[in-house]
Write a protein that holds these residues in place. Structure first.
Motif, PDB file in Angstrom:
ATOM      1  N   GLN A 177     -26.088  56.776  45.987  1.00 35.80           N
ATOM      2  CA  GLN A 177     -24.753  56.220  45.710  1.00 35.80           C
ATOM      3  C   GLN A 177     -24.548  54.876  46.416  1.00 35.80           C
ATOM      4  N   TYR A 229      -7.116  65.596  55.731  1.00 41.80           N
ATOM      5  CA  TYR A 229      -8.156  66.248  54.933  1.00 41.80           C
ATOM      6  C   TYR A 229      -9.051  67.135  55.808  1.00 41.80           C
ATOM      7  N   VAL A 256     -24.909  70.361  55.515  1.00 38.36           N
ATOM      8  CA  VAL A 256     -25.984  70.064  54.561  1.00 38.36           C
ATOM      9  C   VAL A 256     -25.534  68.886  53.705  1.00 38.36           C
ATOM     10  N   GLU A 257     -25.923  67.694  54.100  1.00 34.89           N
ATOM     11  CA  GLU A 257     -25.467  66.449  53.443  1.00 34.89           C
ATOM     12  C   GLU A 257     -26.656  65.819  52.724  1.00 34.89           C
ATOM     13  N   ILE A 258     -26.457  65.434  51.470  1.00 33.02           N
ATOM     14  CA  ILE A 258     -27.578  64.895  50.687  1.00 33.02           C
ATOM     15  C   ILE A 258     -27.980  63.490  51.144  1.00 33.02           C
ATOM     16  N   VAL A 291     -24.695  58.241  54.825  1.00 28.55           N
ATOM     17  CA  VAL A 291     -23.258  58.481  55.031  1.00 28.55           C
ATOM     18  C   VAL A 291     -23.023  58.818  56.506  1.00 28.55           C
ATOM     19  N   ASP A 337     -30.220  68.304  49.534  1.00 28.71           N
ATOM     20  CA  ASP A 337     -29.292  68.697  48.466  1.00 28.71           C
ATOM     21  C   ASP A 337     -28.708  70.087  48.746  1.00 28.71           C
ATOM     22  N   GLY A 338     -27.394  70.171  48.772  1.00 27.39           N
ATOM     23  CA  GLY A 338     -26.724  71.439  49.049  1.00 27.39           C
ATOM     24  C   GLY A 338     -26.981  72.491  47.982  1.00 27.39           C
ATOM     25  N   ASP A 342     -17.386  70.188  51.062  1.00 31.08           N
ATOM     26  CA  ASP A 342     -16.682  68.936  51.334  1.00 31.08           C
ATOM     27  C   ASP A 342     -17.467  67.832  50.635  1.00 31.08           C
ATOM     28  N   THR A 350     -18.162  64.900  47.266  1.00 30.51           N
ATOM     29  CA  THR A 350     -17.562  63.868  46.428  1.00 30.51           C
ATOM     30  C   THR A 350     -17.053  64.519  45.131  1.00 30.51           C
ATOM     31  N   PRO A 408     -24.511  63.400  42.275  1.00 32.19           N
ATOM     32  CA  PRO A 408     -25.156  64.510  42.987  1.00 32.19           C
ATOM     33  C   PRO A 408     -24.234  65.710  43.226  1.00 32.19           C
ATOM     34  N   TYR A 418      -6.213  59.340  48.581  1.00 33.29           N
ATOM     35  CA  TYR A 418      -6.839  59.913  47.383  1.00 33.29           C
ATOM     36  C   TYR A 418      -5.888  59.803  46.191  1.00 33.29           C
TER      37      TYR A 418
HETATM   38  N1  SAM Z   1     -13.386  63.790  51.679  1.00 37.45           N
HETATM   39  C1  SAM Z   1     -14.085  63.315  50.569  1.00 37.45           C
HETATM   40  C2  SAM Z   1     -13.418  63.531  49.220  1.00 37.45           C
HETATM   41  O1  SAM Z   1     -12.797  64.577  48.993  1.00 37.45           O
HETATM   42  O2  SAM Z   1     -13.484  62.613  48.391  1.00 37.45           O
HETATM   43  C3  SAM Z   1     -15.491  63.806  50.645  1.00 37.45           C
HETATM   44  C4  SAM Z   1     -16.168  63.068  51.746  1.00 37.45           C
HETATM   45  S1  SAM Z   1     -17.800  63.470  52.118  1.00 37.45           S
HETATM   46  C5  SAM Z   1     -18.275  61.855  52.644  1.00 37.45           C
HETATM   47  C6  SAM Z   1     -18.601  63.808  50.590  1.00 37.45           C
HETATM   48  C7  SAM Z   1     -20.111  63.897  50.739  1.00 37.45           C
HETATM   49  O3  SAM Z   1     -20.665  64.807  49.785  1.00 37.45           O
HETATM   50  C8  SAM Z   1     -20.851  62.572  50.533  1.00 37.45           C
HETATM   51  O4  SAM Z   1     -21.329  62.120  51.766  1.00 37.45           O
HETATM   52  C9  SAM Z   1     -21.973  62.929  49.549  1.00 37.45           C
HETATM   53  O5  SAM Z   1     -23.197  62.316  49.870  1.00 37.45           O
HETATM   54  C10 SAM Z   1     -22.035  64.446  49.690  1.00 37.45           C
HETATM   55  N2  SAM Z   1     -22.662  65.149  48.558  1.00 37.45           N
HETATM   56  C11 SAM Z   1     -22.479  64.933  47.237  1.00 37.45           C
HETATM   57  N3  SAM Z   1     -23.262  65.757  46.519  1.00 37.45           N
HETATM   58  C12 SAM Z   1     -23.952  66.535  47.405  1.00 37.45           C
HETATM   59  C13 SAM Z   1     -24.919  67.582  47.264  1.00 37.45           C
HETATM   60  N4  SAM Z   1     -25.347  67.988  46.073  1.00 37.45           N
HETATM   61  N5  SAM Z   1     -25.406  68.159  48.402  1.00 37.45           N
HETATM   62  C14 SAM Z   1     -24.981  67.742  49.628  1.00 37.45           C
HETATM   63  N6  SAM Z   1     -24.084  66.753  49.809  1.00 37.45           N
HETATM   64  C15 SAM Z   1     -23.569  66.150  48.715  1.00 37.45           C
END
Ligand code: SAM
Length: 280
Positions: A34, A64, A108-110, A114, A140-141, A159, A161, A166, A228
């Motif tokens: 992204q 949030y 677990v953050e992809i 970030v 990947d979660g 939590d 996107t 993804p 948001y």
């Molecule tokens: N608070 C925000 C919202 O509601 O818009 C979310 C913030 S947080 C930074 C979202 C995170 O989800 C991003 O860092 C993104 O990389 C992660 N993400 C997206 N798809 C994912 C997946 N399949 N596995 C793990 N993390 C993922």
């Protein structure tokens, strides 16, 4: 009046809405997943955006992060093992670790970028990353949830996107089936579910998919979120076992928080009539 070039604007053609903050762009990078930008705004501190969508600001992130963690953890009788899917800014992890009964919290953050950018621009959100109970896993979660041991997690916090790119697969029945398997018998999940005003169809579809996957009960909580779309946001909760939701209000008062307390806990679960109907 046209805005000058030092405004961040998230314009959403699908909803005919836009949100802007005045400031200047500090950083921009395309990761394998992204486009991430960091802005210095005039009135909201730092701002992180992903693919043009607001993620986190210094000024309002507490809303949030507190509401995506404390109401859920205080709806579970003994949340010892917590997994956060996404959440790379680490703000949710920080709130989860405020609960002394939590023995392990795995994020677990992809996209590792970030988290690395948050360490630089939002150090206050990352101040618990070295807590011995915390594990930061980058991957990947969806794939992670397939592989994790069955019946090993008390609370899953999604939590992520928006349901594109993804994160798309995090909003469907297949992923919820893996979550149910990973949860202990009295386990539960909470997932960010967008705006109760603008995204009711998504909320409806999520609750239907959660129940079709086998969750016994679902409900919703809502809270203000200034940056948001519509300024009003939600989290959807799903319980593996019927009747397992508790309200540990005495724990609500013991937490060091800015928005969350026993009153806002109760208020967050008080649903508007049209939302009740949509998720019935
Ligand atoms: N608070 C925000 C919202 O509601 O818009 C979310 C913030 S947080 C930074 C979202 C995170 O989800 C991003 O860092 C993104 O990389 C992660 N993400 C997206 N798809 C994912 C997946 N399949 N596995 C793990 N993390 C993922």
């Amino acid at each position: 009046m046209s805005l000058d070039h030092s405004w961040f604007t998230e314009a959403i053609p699908a909803t005919g809405t836009a949100f802007s903050l005045k400031g200047s762009k500090l950083h921009s990078e395309q990761t394998p997943y992204q486009q991430i930008e960091i802005w210095q705004t005039e009135s909201f501190g730092k701002l992180m955006t992903i693919d043009g969508c607001t993620m986190v600001s210094t000024r309002d992130n507490f809303l949030y992060h507190e509401m995506m963690s404390h109401p859920a953890l205080n709806s579970h009788p003994d949340p010892q093992t917590v997994v956060i899917v996404g959440g790379g800014d680490c703000g949710t992890l920080r709130e989860v670790l405020k609960h002394s009964e939590v023995k392990s919290a795995t994020q677990v953050e992809i996209d590792e970028r970030v988290t690395r950018l948050s360490e630089i621009h939002f150090p206050e959100l990352c101040d618990k990353n070295n807590d011995p109970r915390a594990t930061l896993f980058f991957g990947d979660g969806i794939a992670w949830m397939k592989e994790v041991a069955a019946a090993s997690i008390d609370v899953i916090i999604i939590d992520s996107t928006d349901p594109v790119g993804p994160a798309e697969g995090l909003f469907g029945k297949k992923f919820y089936l893996d979550c149910i398997k990973a949860l202990k018998p009295n386990g539960m999940l909470v997932q960010q579910s967008e705006s109760p005003l603008l995204h009711l169809d998504l909320i409806k579809a999520m609750h239907q998919a959660m129940r079709e996957a086998g969750f016994a009960e679902t409900t919703l909580l809502h809270f203000p979120q200034v940056i948001y779309p519509s300024g009003w946001w939600s989290g959807s909760l799903a319980f593996k076992q019927a009747g397992s939701k508790v309200s540990r209000l005495e724990h609500a008062d013991a937490l060091d928080t800015q928005f969350y307390n026993r009153d806002t806990h109760a208020g967050a679960f008080a649903l508007p009539t049209y939302v009740k109907k949509a998720i019935a």
